[in-house]
Design a protein around this motif. Structure first.
Motif, mmCIF file in Angstrom:
data_model
loop_
_atom_site.group_PDB
_atom_site.id
_atom_site.type_symbol
_atom_site.label_atom_id
_atom_site.label_comp_id
_atom_site.label_asym_id
_atom_site.label_seq_id
_atom_site.Cartn_x
_atom_site.Cartn_y
_atom_site.Cartn_z
ATOM 1 N N ILE A 1 0.850 -1.191 0.000
ATOM 2 C CA ILE A 1 0.000 0.000 0.000
ATOM 3 C C ILE A 1 0.884 1.239 0.000
ATOM 4 O O ILE A 1 1.655 1.474 0.936
ATOM 5 N N TYR A 2 0.772 2.030 -1.062
ATOM 6 C CA TYR A 2 1.529 3.276 -1.160
ATOM 7 C C TYR A 2 0.535 4.426 -1.199
ATOM 8 O O TYR A 2 -0.365 4.447 -2.048
ATOM 9 N N ALA A 3 0.700 5.363 -0.272
ATOM 10 C CA ALA A 3 -0.254 6.467 -0.167
ATOM 11 C C ALA A 3 0.462 7.737 0.278
ATOM 12 O O ALA A 3 1.606 7.701 0.746
ATOM 13 N N ASN A 4 -0.231 8.850 0.097
ATOM 14 C CA ASN A 4 0.273 10.143 0.555
ATOM 15 C C ASN A 4 1.610 10.507 -0.089
ATOM 16 O O ASN A 4 2.504 11.048 0.553
ATOM 17 N N ASN A 5 1.733 10.173 -1.375
ATOM 18 C CA ASN A 5 2.925 10.541 -2.147
ATOM 19 C C ASN A 5 4.212 9.998 -1.527
ATOM 20 O O ASN A 5 5.253 10.661 -1.537
ATOM 21 N N ALA B 1 18.922 -15.334 -8.079
ATOM 22 C CA ALA B 1 17.664 -14.904 -7.460
ATOM 23 C C ALA B 1 17.579 -13.382 -7.397
ATOM 24 O O ALA B 1 16.525 -12.787 -7.658
ATOM 25 N N THR B 2 18.699 -12.747 -7.081
ATOM 26 C CA THR B 2 18.728 -11.283 -6.991
ATOM 27 C C THR B 2 18.484 -10.652 -8.354
ATOM 28 O O THR B 2 17.674 -9.720 -8.489
ATOM 29 N N ALA B 3 19.155 -11.162 -9.388
ATOM 30 C CA ALA B 3 18.987 -10.616 -10.729
ATOM 31 C C ALA B 3 17.567 -10.824 -11.247
ATOM 32 O O ALA B 3 16.964 -9.925 -11.838
ATOM 33 N N MET B 4 17.016 -12.008 -11.000
ATOM 34 C CA MET B 4 15.664 -12.303 -11.474
ATOM 35 C C MET B 4 14.627 -11.439 -10.752
ATOM 36 O O MET B 4 13.665 -10.966 -11.362
ATOM 37 N N THR B 5 14.828 -11.215 -9.471
ATOM 38 C CA THR B 5 13.904 -10.353 -8.739
ATOM 39 C C THR B 5 13.893 -8.951 -9.315
ATOM 40 O O THR B 5 12.831 -8.344 -9.500
ATOM 41 N N GLY B 6 15.081 -8.421 -9.610
ATOM 42 C CA GLY B 6 15.153 -7.084 -10.178
ATOM 43 C C GLY B 6 14.393 -6.956 -11.480
ATOM 44 O O GLY B 6 13.702 -5.952 -11.723
ATOM 45 N N LEU B 7 14.474 -7.985 -12.331
ATOM 46 C CA LEU B 7 13.742 -7.970 -13.595
ATOM 47 C C LEU B 7 12.245 -8.110 -13.378
ATOM 48 O O LEU B 7 11.436 -7.444 -14.039
ATOM 49 N N PHE B 8 11.868 -8.978 -12.435
ATOM 50 C CA PHE B 8 10.451 -9.277 -12.216
ATOM 51 C C PHE B 8 9.687 -8.049 -11.729
ATOM 52 O O PHE B 8 8.514 -7.874 -12.083
ATOM 53 N N VAL B 9 10.323 -7.204 -10.919
ATOM 54 C CA VAL B 9 9.598 -6.071 -10.319
ATOM 55 C C VAL B 9 9.724 -4.787 -11.134
ATOM 56 O O VAL B 9 9.231 -3.746 -10.698
ATOM 57 N N GLU B 10 10.348 -4.843 -12.299
ATOM 58 C CA GLU B 10 10.529 -3.621 -13.083
ATOM 59 C C GLU B 10 9.195 -2.954 -13.423
ATOM 60 O O GLU B 10 9.045 -1.735 -13.280
ATOM 61 N N GLU B 11 8.232 -3.747 -13.888
ATOM 62 C CA GLU B 11 6.925 -3.183 -14.263
ATOM 63 C C GLU B 11 6.249 -2.558 -13.042
ATOM 64 O O GLU B 11 5.687 -1.459 -13.107
ATOM 65 N N ARG B 12 6.309 -3.261 -11.927
ATOM 66 C CA ARG B 12 5.697 -2.773 -10.691
ATOM 67 C C ARG B 12 6.364 -1.473 -10.226
ATOM 68 O O ARG B 12 5.682 -0.502 -9.871
ATOM 69 N N ASN B 13 7.693 -1.464 -10.214
ATOM 70 C CA ASN B 13 8.400 -0.269 -9.760
ATOM 71 C C ASN B 13 8.117 0.934 -10.653
ATOM 72 O O ASN B 13 7.998 2.068 -10.170
ATOM 73 N N ALA B 14 7.994 0.688 -11.955
ATOM 74 C CA ALA B 14 7.671 1.781 -12.873
ATOM 75 C C ALA B 14 6.292 2.353 -12.558
ATOM 76 O O ALA B 14 6.089 3.576 -12.604
ATOM 77 N N ALA B 15 5.347 1.475 -12.213
ATOM 78 C CA ALA B 15 4.001 1.931 -11.875
ATOM 79 C C ALA B 15 3.999 2.721 -10.569
ATOM 80 O O ALA B 15 3.289 3.732 -10.439
ATOM 81 N N ILE B 16 4.778 2.271 -9.597
ATOM 82 C CA ILE B 16 4.857 2.988 -8.319
ATOM 83 C C ILE B 16 5.427 4.389 -8.549
ATOM 84 O O ILE B 16 4.905 5.384 -8.032
ATOM 85 N N LYS B 17 6.495 4.473 -9.341
ATOM 86 C CA LYS B 17 7.107 5.779 -9.625
ATOM 87 C C LYS B 17 6.144 6.682 -10.379
ATOM 88 O O LYS B 17 6.017 7.868 -10.074
ATOM 89 N N ALA B 18 5.451 6.112 -11.380
ATOM 90 C CA ALA B 18 4.521 6.914 -12.173
ATOM 91 C C ALA B 18 3.373 7.452 -11.327
ATOM 92 O O ALA B 18 2.839 8.528 -11.601
ATOM 93 N N SER B 19 3.002 6.703 -10.291
ATOM 94 C CA SER B 19 1.899 7.122 -9.414
ATOM 95 C C SER B 19 2.335 8.185 -8.420
ATOM 96 O O SER B 19 1.495 8.779 -7.730
ATOM 97 N N GLY B 20 3.644 8.381 -8.296
ATOM 98 C CA GLY B 20 4.140 9.323 -7.300
ATOM 99 C C GLY B 20 4.019 8.811 -5.876
ATOM 100 O O GLY B 20 4.029 9.586 -4.924
ATOM 101 N N GLY B 21 3.910 7.493 -5.733
ATOM 102 C CA GLY B 21 3.768 6.918 -4.394
ATOM 103 C C GLY B 21 2.328 6.851 -3.932
ATOM 104 O O GLY B 21 2.033 7.025 -2.743
#
Length: 215
Positions: free
Chosen positions: A82-86, A110-130
């Motif tokens: 849950i990301y809220a309040n910017n 495992a570390t490299a694969m995790t980084g690739l797997f969450v790229e889409e998610r992290n981009a969405a979090i950044k685009a939302s501004g938190g």
């Protein structure tokens, strides 16, 4: 049978991880990568410890249990962020505790694969501004599937997204996206990730879905 979705407590985490292990079994290659030996007693103990630690140290994380209110049995679980309040989370270098893997090579993979797997998610979090609700894991004990358990777990997160007035996102298994589409998620694209090298045949495949905000 009445199903209720409630926030899990520390005492629930052994059962929470057991459910995820039973549900994913060996059908999702990345689950075996991220949670080594999860099918064995020691692997499940360590998995529960990791989830318990995340619950207590990551303010964004909520583990949810789906409970049969008549028997108290936990039938399913989900992990929501849950990301809220910017408020943007730390999305720096991923670091795992080494002793979960048998050697440095498995840890690095495992570390490299995790980084690739969450790229889409992290981009969405950044685009939302938190300002976003993200479903990380949803699993149902195979004994309790097709009883509305998954729907209750999805509703917990969509209700939270509606309360905050934000989008919700999920990396769904390719075959499980219908559950999310029933709850207003829109399919965007299929994703396949792999790490170049001797293990590039081990791929992570998921469907990326987004539920638009309703306010």
């Amino acid at each position: 049978m009445t199903v209720q979705a409630l926030e899990a407590e520390d005492a629930d985490m052994d059962r929470i991880f057991e459910i995820a292990s039973l549900a994913f079994d060996h059908n999702e290659p990345l689950w075996d990568v991220f949670w080594p030996q999860h099918w064995e007693a020691e692997g499940r103990k360590k998995g529960a410890e990791r989830m318990r630690e995340t619950r207590n140290t990551d303010a964004h994380t909520k583990y949810i249990k789906a409970v049969d209110t008549e028997t108290g049995v936990i039938m399913g679980m989900s992990k929501w962020s849950i990301y809220a309040n910017n408020t943007l989370p730390d999305m720096g270098e991923i670091k795992y505790i080494k002793n979960f893997w048998k050697d440095d090579e498995e840890l690095a993979f495992a570390t490299a694969m995790t980084g690739l797997f969450v790229e889409e998610r992290n981009a969405a979090i950044k685009a939302s501004g938190g300002n976003l609700v993200s479903l990380d894991i949803l699993a149902i004990d195979p004994k309790y599937q097709r009883r509305g358990v998954g729907g209750k777990l999805v509703e917990w997160g969509t209700d939270k997204a509606d309360e905050l007035g934000v989008e919700a996102v999920v990396e769904s298994s390719v075959f499980g996206k219908g559950l999310y589409e029933k709850h207003g998620y829109l399919f965007k694209n299929d994703c396949v990730v792999s790490v170049p090298g001797p293990r590039e045949h081990i791929k992570g495949e998921f469907a990326w879905l987004v539920r638009p905000k309703t306010q």
